[in-house]
Write a protein that holds these residues in place. Sequence first.
Motif, PDB file in Angstrom:
ATOM      1  N   UNK B 607       0.879  -1.158   0.000  1.00  0.00           N
ATOM      2  CA  UNK B 607       0.000   0.000   0.000  1.00  0.00           C
ATOM      3  C   UNK B 607       0.919   1.211   0.000  1.00  0.00           C
ATOM      4  N   UNK B 708      -4.868  10.186   4.037  1.00  0.00           N
ATOM      5  CA  UNK B 708      -4.876   8.810   3.543  1.00  0.00           C
ATOM      6  C   UNK B 708      -3.438   8.333   3.382  1.00  0.00           C
ATOM      7  N   UNK B 710      -1.956   6.870   0.889  1.00  0.00           N
ATOM      8  CA  UNK B 710      -1.356   7.151  -0.411  1.00  0.00           C
ATOM      9  C   UNK B 710      -0.989   8.614  -0.564  1.00  0.00           C
ATOM     10  N   UNK B 843     -13.384   6.122  -0.288  1.00  0.00           N
ATOM     11  CA  UNK B 843     -11.927   5.910  -0.211  1.00  0.00           C
ATOM     12  C   UNK B 843     -11.346   6.164  -1.600  1.00  0.00           C
ATOM     13  N   UNK B 844     -10.165   5.625  -1.828  1.00  0.00           N
ATOM     14  CA  UNK B 844      -9.440   5.933  -3.064  1.00  0.00           C
ATOM     15  C   UNK B 844     -10.250   5.759  -4.337  1.00  0.00           C
ATOM     16  N   UNK B 845     -11.075   4.707  -4.390  1.00  0.00           N
ATOM     17  CA  UNK B 845     -11.842   4.464  -5.612  1.00  0.00           C
ATOM     18  C   UNK B 845     -12.878   5.562  -5.848  1.00  0.00           C
TER      19      UNK B 845
END
Lengths: 119, 980
Positions: B607, B708, B710, B843-845
């Motif tokens: 990740x 987050x 990332x 989230x990221x998506x």
Amino acid sequence: MKKAKALNQTYIRQWNKKFMIINHPILGPRDANEFVYKGDAELLNRPHWTPNATKRATYAEQEEFHDYLYLRNNPAGEHKELWYHEQGDRSWLIITRDTLTHQISKVELVREFLKEKVT
Amino acid sequence: MSGDFRLKGGRIDKNCEINFTFNGQSMRGYLGDTLASALLANKKHLVARSFKYHRPRGIFSAGSEEPNALVTLVKDNHSEPNLRATTIELYEGLEAKSQNHKGSLEFDLMRVNDFLSPFLSAGFYYKTFMWPKKFWEKLYEPVIRAAAGLGSLDMKSDPSVYDKGFLHCDLLIIGAGPAGLIAASEAANNGLKVLICDEDFLLGGRLNSDDEKIEGLSSVDWVRKKIGELKKLKNVRLMNRTTVYGAFDHGIFGALERKTDHIVNSHGKPRQVLWKVYSKRSLLCAGASERGISFGNNDRPGILLSSALRSYATRWAVKPGEKIAVFTNNNDGWRTARVLREKGCNVVAVIDSREDTSEQLYGINSYKGKTVVTTSGIKRIKSVTLNDGTKITVDCLGISGGWNPNIHLTCHQRGRPEWNHKTHCFIPGETPIGMKVAGSANGLFGLSEIIQETIAKTQAICKELNFTTKKATQIKASSQNLDIEPLWHVAESKARAWVDMQNDVTTKDIYQSHMEGFRSVEHLKRYTTLGMATDQGKNSNIIGLAIMAQIQKKPIEEVGTTIFRPPFTPISIGALAGRGRGKDFRPYRLTPSHKWATENGAIFVEAGNWLRAQWFPKNGETFWRDSVNREVKETRTSVGICDVTTLGKIDIKGKDAGEFLNRIYANNFGKLPIGKTRYGLMLREDGIAYDDGTTARFSENHFVMTTTTANAVLVFRNLEFYRQCIWSDFDVHLISTTDMWAQFAVAGPNSRKLLQKIVDKEFDISNEKFPFMGCKEITVCDGIIARLFRISFSGELAFELAVPTRYGDSLIRVLMEAGKEFQVTPYGTEALGVMRIEKGHAAGNELNGQTSAQNLGMGRMISKKNDCVGNIMSEREEFDDKDGLRLVGFKPMTRSQQLKAGAHFFSKGKKYNMDTDEGWMTSVAYSPILEHYIGLGYIKNGSNRLGEKVMSVDLLNNQIFEVEIVSPHFLDPEGERLRA
């Protein structure tokens, strides 16, 4: 995993993506790979804006922000641009670079530059 | 070993024999040989087949410019193609193979191409691969394209180790020939830190191949003496086997050092090192390469550059043939004839295209004003025929068409070379800043002039760098004048005359491309492939250009020049990758609980740079989802623990910290009470959602932000930008503390009970004293400082507990021990993902760089009170579109149906195309609580369509079925659990 890919890209730049030296005003000459490029130093001139709880931003106000966000000069020659010493002292710098030759004629700390602007 | 082909002397060690094989045939050479010199000493002239016509080819040069003698080396069970025999240093057991033939090298089945040559001229692919369409698969790809190409790759991964390094110097000298050595000693004597690199394993350049006199010594002795002196100096680093392959900005150079290529066993040491060289000044002393002359059948084995013949005879003591002739247009060819005769070779003729030369050698037939029009011999040259019809029997022919300065590095910053009318070659034009050029690379060919110029330039460099210069050394040496009369192409030749031997480009191809309208040099290059591949036209470019100039009746400099780009010689991909291969492609970071997780059998996932536990399989669980389902259920019914250290953490302090956060986040933070945490959404300036997380306020002027995983680095960078560049008058300070705190999510109905066992007694974490969204600095386990947050990503009663990273490993063990009575379960990122989808958290998506706060259903969060990043642009009308995409949940109508992320939504009865597309599924998961698949996604006007049924269409997987639009909060929509 999508997020993981985004971070990969920041690492790959490490060794040989940039072959330049930036003469940091405090730290002296440093390899450009320690720095991150942002863009035109015009980004310092963020328009002032005070929102109004009852009505939308006017077209003119939006237009001003639009220009700040999207319109850039693309000079062939001297260009003032923002770099960030991410793997160093985390200072933001204004670098004057010739886009034709990559010669760097001036490196300033943004904070010093803005201080001088005020006084 | 057969003495017949070895001469006296040479810079090889005749006491040290080396065994090697070529195409399986055992041969012997000496230490100091290259593969090429050893092959010639074994009378092996035919060593390769050409690229297109499969013509027999021999060794042509004695250096890195070699176009013909490409071989495949096999070492450590791995083969590497396209290596130049002329630069391969011989080692015991070397195993070389010729390439580009079917059947044996001597009887290549593909030689039929040579007879088909009228059909295989320039532009063959362009003209042939047009029609019919089905020929692509049946003929063009499998047969024609397979027949072309240089050597073939070993499909196994490269077993060698490569490294990278950095070097610094005042002066980088490229090339250790006479100019380089003199410059090095001159600069070093004046105190400069000098780095001198040469691609050859033997330093000295042409001084090893030409008998010259310097300071009263023979050139070989002078080189030995000079290198001995330089090696004693502390401020000089001599690097042989090191190719400076590129000149980059600001005095940075790339160099490739071949460390163990010449050793049988590297003992684990790196094969090659890629150096990044930082220099204040550079001096290019790369010398010059001889060029050939284009005439009929000028590509036969046994035809070499005249200077290469001299090198093989002098440096490697190889007798290149029994009957040698030289074809020249300048005095250097005569020098070759003279040297060869002195070494005891039989020189039968010198053919000089100049009529009025005074050169003469007693006992050697000279043909002045004559040219070679063709040659005979298949596997080796047998005779040459002159333009007056004279036929001379030879078995070796040297060609001298003049010298090309090696100006490549001067072009790497787009410097254009200039044509010199006296020496008929390109000399450096504008050079990269800080670079000077000396010696033959600058177009000087007499040793005496080279020395004078080099000393003057070195002195100038010393002065530029503010070193006081001592009086320059006076060095006496011999001098010579090339007296060249240009001859590029023997026009009387009727047979095909090669210009570029590596790419099988003949003079006819150049005429043809001119006829077909390809008249710029760049077009010529692309149409005929002249100057491409491994040699990059080191021999051929200028001949091609000169012929073009003749056709166009223009001076060469007006036809144009092709400039060079890095690398100077080919570099293997392995060297560019260095150590960054496989799992070392990038560094990875381990969470504080990594060791514990490994002990407990965790499966890990990357990740960002982190390795995170993905799930923890228990005995009997064979399918990943079994583990994940259990982790979710156990967390939701009792308690689970997840390492969330990877989330970015930023400490924000200062009088203006609150106001700073007001502007960074789209929602307000200035009024966040002390001891409270709030969810924050960050926008980009263009109004698109950027990142989210929670920020806690520990005191008036102290906030702790989480980002987050990332975006941790990017958000911090962004914060520094606004702090330094936009709101620089704010009193606010930032520090990244991601690595300083180990943080664990403790989630589930029993989480408080578990934590109460380890939180020190003076801290009350009951619901009354420490309600939902609280934050507190506490101590745990008898006085260890900690931060406790009552935040929940899972939707359960949950906490996040942070301790200094060094206690992270202990903390997970303590938590697991304390949780035994509750059957505590560790959970990984998969269970985390399932629970956040059940709870409808984006989230990221969902934050994919295309979606606005409005799309996320968070439009009303955006502050109207103050200017913050992105709020003005999110007031754009388009963002407020009532029919715009909204984040909602989806359930399959047939509950057993598996949902697919990436599927698109369409109203029932509509065609499936871009015009009718209504949105897409972003995240899906199997919910072990609901016992069916659930999904999150964006659909037009979604929040007003709850209960509606639409089609989920995935044309890639051919899955089309009905789904129901539901609230994204699948579980506990009122949030009662998290407030418990």
